[in-house]
Design an enzyme around this catalytic site. Structure first.
Site, PDB file in Angstrom:
ATOM      1  N   ASP A 101       0.849  -1.191   0.000  1.00 53.00           N
ATOM      2  CA  ASP A 101       0.000   0.000   0.000  1.00 53.00           C
ATOM      3  C   ASP A 101       0.885   1.240   0.000  1.00 53.00           C
ATOM      4  O   ASP A 101       1.107   1.868   1.029  1.00 53.00           O
ATOM      5  CB  ASP A 101      -0.945  -0.009   1.192  1.00 53.00           C
ATOM      6  CG  ASP A 101      -2.121   0.930   0.967  1.00 53.00           C
ATOM      7  OD1 ASP A 101      -2.140   1.630  -0.072  1.00 53.00           O
ATOM      8  OD2 ASP A 101      -3.013   0.968   1.834  1.00 53.00           O
ATOM      9  N   CYS A 104       0.263   4.660   1.839  1.00 50.75           N
ATOM     10  CA  CYS A 104      -0.816   4.594   2.808  1.00 50.75           C
ATOM     11  C   CYS A 104      -0.502   5.742   3.764  1.00 50.75           C
ATOM     12  O   CYS A 104       0.658   5.998   4.074  1.00 50.75           O
ATOM     13  CB  CYS A 104      -0.783   3.266   3.541  1.00 50.75           C
ATOM     14  SG  CYS A 104      -2.160   3.083   4.658  1.00 50.75           S
ATOM     15  N   ASN A 208      -7.768  -1.847   7.732  1.00 50.67           N
ATOM     16  CA  ASN A 208      -7.673  -0.858   8.811  1.00 50.67           C
ATOM     17  C   ASN A 208      -7.954   0.569   8.324  1.00 50.67           C
ATOM     18  O   ASN A 208      -7.733   1.524   9.049  1.00 50.67           O
ATOM     19  CB  ASN A 208      -6.312  -0.946   9.508  1.00 50.67           C
ATOM     20  CG  ASN A 208      -5.152  -0.667   8.569  1.00 50.67           C
ATOM     21  OD1 ASN A 208      -5.349  -0.438   7.372  1.00 50.67           O
ATOM     22  ND2 ASN A 208      -3.944  -0.700   9.090  1.00 50.67           N
ATOM     23  N   PHE A 210     -10.084   3.902   7.355  1.00 49.31           N
ATOM     24  CA  PHE A 210     -11.280   4.436   8.008  1.00 49.31           C
ATOM     25  C   PHE A 210     -11.448   5.923   7.745  1.00 49.31           C
ATOM     26  O   PHE A 210     -10.510   6.607   7.337  1.00 49.31           O
ATOM     27  CB  PHE A 210     -11.216   4.203   9.526  1.00 49.31           C
ATOM     28  CG  PHE A 210     -10.088   4.936  10.214  1.00 49.31           C
ATOM     29  CD1 PHE A 210     -10.167   6.300  10.465  1.00 49.31           C
ATOM     30  CD2 PHE A 210      -8.943   4.264  10.615  1.00 49.31           C
ATOM     31  CE1 PHE A 210      -9.132   6.987  11.100  1.00 49.31           C
ATOM     32  CE2 PHE A 210      -7.890   4.943  11.247  1.00 49.31           C
ATOM     33  CZ  PHE A 210      -7.989   6.301  11.482  1.00 49.31           C
ATOM     34  N   HIS A 240      -7.897   7.680   6.790  1.00 48.12           N
ATOM     35  CA  HIS A 240      -6.746   6.771   6.647  1.00 48.12           C
ATOM     36  C   HIS A 240      -6.962   5.841   5.461  1.00 48.12           C
ATOM     37  O   HIS A 240      -7.865   5.003   5.484  1.00 48.12           O
ATOM     38  CB  HIS A 240      -6.608   5.942   7.944  1.00 48.12           C
ATOM     39  CG  HIS A 240      -5.498   4.924   7.900  1.00 48.12           C
ATOM     40  ND1 HIS A 240      -5.552   3.739   8.581  1.00 48.12           N
ATOM     41  CD2 HIS A 240      -4.314   4.909   7.244  1.00 48.12           C
ATOM     42  CE1 HIS A 240      -4.447   3.045   8.374  1.00 48.12           C
ATOM     43  NE2 HIS A 240      -3.683   3.727   7.551  1.00 48.12           N
ATOM     44  N   HIS A 409       3.692   5.272  13.553  1.00 43.34           N
ATOM     45  CA  HIS A 409       2.587   5.558  12.627  1.00 43.34           C
ATOM     46  C   HIS A 409       1.220   5.161  13.170  1.00 43.34           C
ATOM     47  O   HIS A 409       0.202   5.452  12.557  1.00 43.34           O
ATOM     48  CB  HIS A 409       2.815   4.885  11.281  1.00 43.34           C
ATOM     49  CG  HIS A 409       2.281   3.475  11.170  1.00 43.34           C
ATOM     50  ND1 HIS A 409       2.618   2.478  12.038  1.00 43.34           N
ATOM     51  CD2 HIS A 409       1.426   2.923  10.278  1.00 43.34           C
ATOM     52  CE1 HIS A 409       1.997   1.369  11.682  1.00 43.34           C
ATOM     53  NE2 HIS A 409       1.269   1.593  10.629  1.00 43.34           N
TER      54      HIS A 409
END
Lengths: 486, 137
Positions: A101, A104, A208, A210, A240, A409
């Site tokens: 990702d 991210c 994860n 959101f 996120h 993070h």
């Protein structure tokens, strides 16, 4: 399946631990882990320290293979890993040091609303956001780009979509790297990656990722908070997500190329997922050009999601989004590799800094920061879990000296997804959150179970370590009011 | 033994698959992967898609194969229920994936970002074949 680490871990001080470079053959530098005693107990049970040692084997790595206190087992690199390689001494770039990702990251918005005003509308607000933000597995975005536009987007990132009407000019100023990494080459992005990404710009995804509506419940540094437009009781928003299928495909494509390149450059490493090539090689340059394009896609993605969230607020409160504030505090990438200059052994070196589940935390004075934050240090946004808290911090000079300007993070997982689902059998996570006053909306109940609070380390502990170790400075804490999950 | 088991990983999830032949193994790995995404009992083999991929060795081939099925899922909204192989060597395969397009009857649980090469293993044991694959979630 985690085997834990039985090798040496020497305590340096209250918050630092060393894996000496003689712990495993092939290590070129020490491993340095940031944790306190409580977190170290969890870290020892995990495979992550092994990965810190493996990363220390990368050609050209300087100073140390670092791990932040939210460290946990990843693939190749641990999550929470930081590694910098010296470009002019054959230093490598490893796609595994960025992850699937690419870029991210997380962004935070302030509103002009106090907790009470939002509380009264919370359920309807969360429904409106849930219906406005494309989320979940296999859900496409509302915004379509032509082939030409997609190329521009990959080259120019956030600014391109702001020009298309998805945001405000100031958003770009308040985004790491101004929402665009130079040197992105859309021509290096495969057709497969483009096909995966074409429908996904402006989508949240699952796992994860959101959108959360939060409220500031604790301010640690009043002066810094004021500069950031934050006070106790203020409602904020956090988003996120990353580069979606496009980034995943860019990473996967590069791993195949890198595996072949390793044989050509005679690089041997303990894990196939650490495949790499010199930064200054055709394979290295090609990966970085594609990775930057994917990073720009991710910034465009978070920018379009910001637009959807602003519209949802405007619809719910029947006011313009400007009247409601919804100003971007900052946007940080936490899965990325960047070319930066840092001092090593007293000399300025050109480094390729990999941050895999780690956040840039540049201190005051950095020319990388927007005017408004130059005296303060870079805002650092640390999401916790959906039942507990998230944090806003600022970068420090100590981080520049210790970790190439890097901090943690997030909270970091402690329980596997399978174990989390097992422990949620017969419970409704949604109802449990509701009892705590948190309104959750999600496509998948399994997704909520996987993401329950107890699957994560306590973010308070993680943030305490980076604050005490000086890697970043606490400004305020936010509690979740509502969460939208994929 | 089960055709596949879901295995624990702190952040992500993986499968340990087995099969009497490499074809069984690959088919079971695909079934394992899609069981993470959605309940396979709700997926009918109504249509099919050809799948042709290559890899540098058997493990790399398995990753390429699973990635191709994920690619079909993401770009063509095609959920694989079962796979039939026309040809499977150490480095190449040609197969037909049977399944159907995503519909309202499918509750999609988890998005798999990618099939990783971390701790990837494909091996022949005494009576059967085993594979370990971790996914990025």
């Amino acid at each position: 399946m985690a085997k834990g680490w039985s090798g040496p871990l020497e305590q340096i001080d209250d918050y630092r631990w060393r894996i000496p470079k003689n712990a495993q053959s092939g290590m070129r530098v020490d491993g340095i882990l940031y944790a306190d005693d409580r977190l170290m107990e969890m870290v020892r049970q995990d495979n992550a320290p092994q990965q810190v040692a493996n990363v220390a084997c990368l050609p050209g790595i300087v100073r140390a293979s670092y791990a932040m206190p939210d460290i946990h087992w990843g693939y190749g690199f641990c999550i929470g890993g930081v590694a910098a390689t010296d470009i002019d001494s054959g230093g490598v770039v490893s796609p595994g040091g960025v992850g699937y990702d690419i870029n991210c990251g997380v962004r935070m918005l302030t509103t002009s609303l106090e907790r009470e005003a939002v509380q009264a509308e919370l359920v309807r607000l969360m429904d409106t956001i849930y219906n406005s933000v494309p989320c979940g597995v296999g859900v496409g975005g509302q915004v379509k780009f032509s082939g030409r536009e997609q190329r521009d987007l990959l080259e120019r990132g956030a600014e391109f979509v702001v020009e298309k009407g998805y945001g405000r000019a100031r958003d770009v100023e308040h985004t790491e790297a101004r929402g665009c990494l130079d040197g992105a080459d859309p021509g290096t992005v495969s057709d497969r990656a483009l096909q995966r990404g074409v429908n996904q710009c402006g989508t949240l995804g699952s796992g994860n990722h959101f959108v959360e509506v939060q409220v500031v419940d604790e301010v640690y540094d009043e002066a810094a908070a004021e500069q950031l437009g934050i006070r106790r009781g203020l409602v904020t928003v956090m988003i996120h997500t990353g580069s979606r299928g496009l980034g995943h495909q860019v990473c996967d494509d590069s791993l195949r190329t890198m595996e072949k390149a390793m044989r050509r450059y005679n690089i041997e490493l303990p894990d196939r997922q650490l495949a790499c090539a010199p930064v200054d090689s055709p394979e290295g340059r090609r990966y970085l050009a594609g990775m930057r394009a994917a990073a720009n896609f991710a910034w465009a993605n978070r920018q379009i999601l910001t637009h959807h969230v602003r519209r949802a607020f405007a619809e719910q409160f029947r006011q313009s989004d400007e009247e409601l504030g919804l100003d971007l505090v900052y946007d940080v990438a936490h899965n990325v590799a960047k070319i930066e200059e840092h001092e090593v052994d007293g000399k300025a070196r050109r480094l390729c800094v990999h941050r895999k589940g780690a956040t840039r935390a540049f201190g005051p004075g950095s020319p990388e920061l927007p005017e408004a934050y130059r005296g303060l240090g870079q805002p650092v946004i640390i999401p916790g879990d959906m039942g507990r808290a998230s944090y806003l911090l600022v970068g420090t000079q100590a981080a520049m000296e210790q970790t190439f300007g890097t901090t943690c993070h997030g909270a970091g997982r402690t329980k596997s997804r399978k174990a989390a689902v097992r422990s949620a059998k017969g419970r409704s996570i949604q109802n449990e959150l509701k009892k705590k006053g948190i309104i959750a909306r999600a496509r998948s109940s399994r997704g909520l179970a996987e993401e329950q609070s107890s699957a994560y380390k306590d973010v308070d502990l993680v943030v305490d370590v980076v604050h005490q170790a000086g890697l970043s400075r606490r400004v305020c804490r936010m509690k979740p009011m509502g969460v939208v999950k994929g | 033994m089960e055709p596949f088991e879901i295995i624990d990983h702190t952040a992500d999830v993986g499968i340990a698959a087995r099969g009497e032949t490499p074809e069984d193994l690959f088919a079971n790995a695909a079934a394992g992967m899609f069981s993470i995404i959605t309940d396979p009992d709700n997926v009918e083999p109504r249509t099919s898609r050809p799948v042709t991929v290559s890899g540098s060795d058997r493990a790399d081939l398995l990753v390429a194969f699973l990635n191709e099925l994920l690619f079909l899922f993401e770009t063509d909204r095609f959920i694989t229920r079962r796979v039939e192989f026309d040809r499977l060597t150490e480095t190449e395969l040609a197969a037909v994936a049977h399944g159907e397009a995503i519909g309202p009857q499918h509750e999609l649980e988890t998005e798999i970002k990618a099939v990783t090469r971390h701790e990837l293993a494909v091996e022949q044991r005494a009576d059967d074949w085993h594979a370990t694959v971790l996914f990025d979630i």
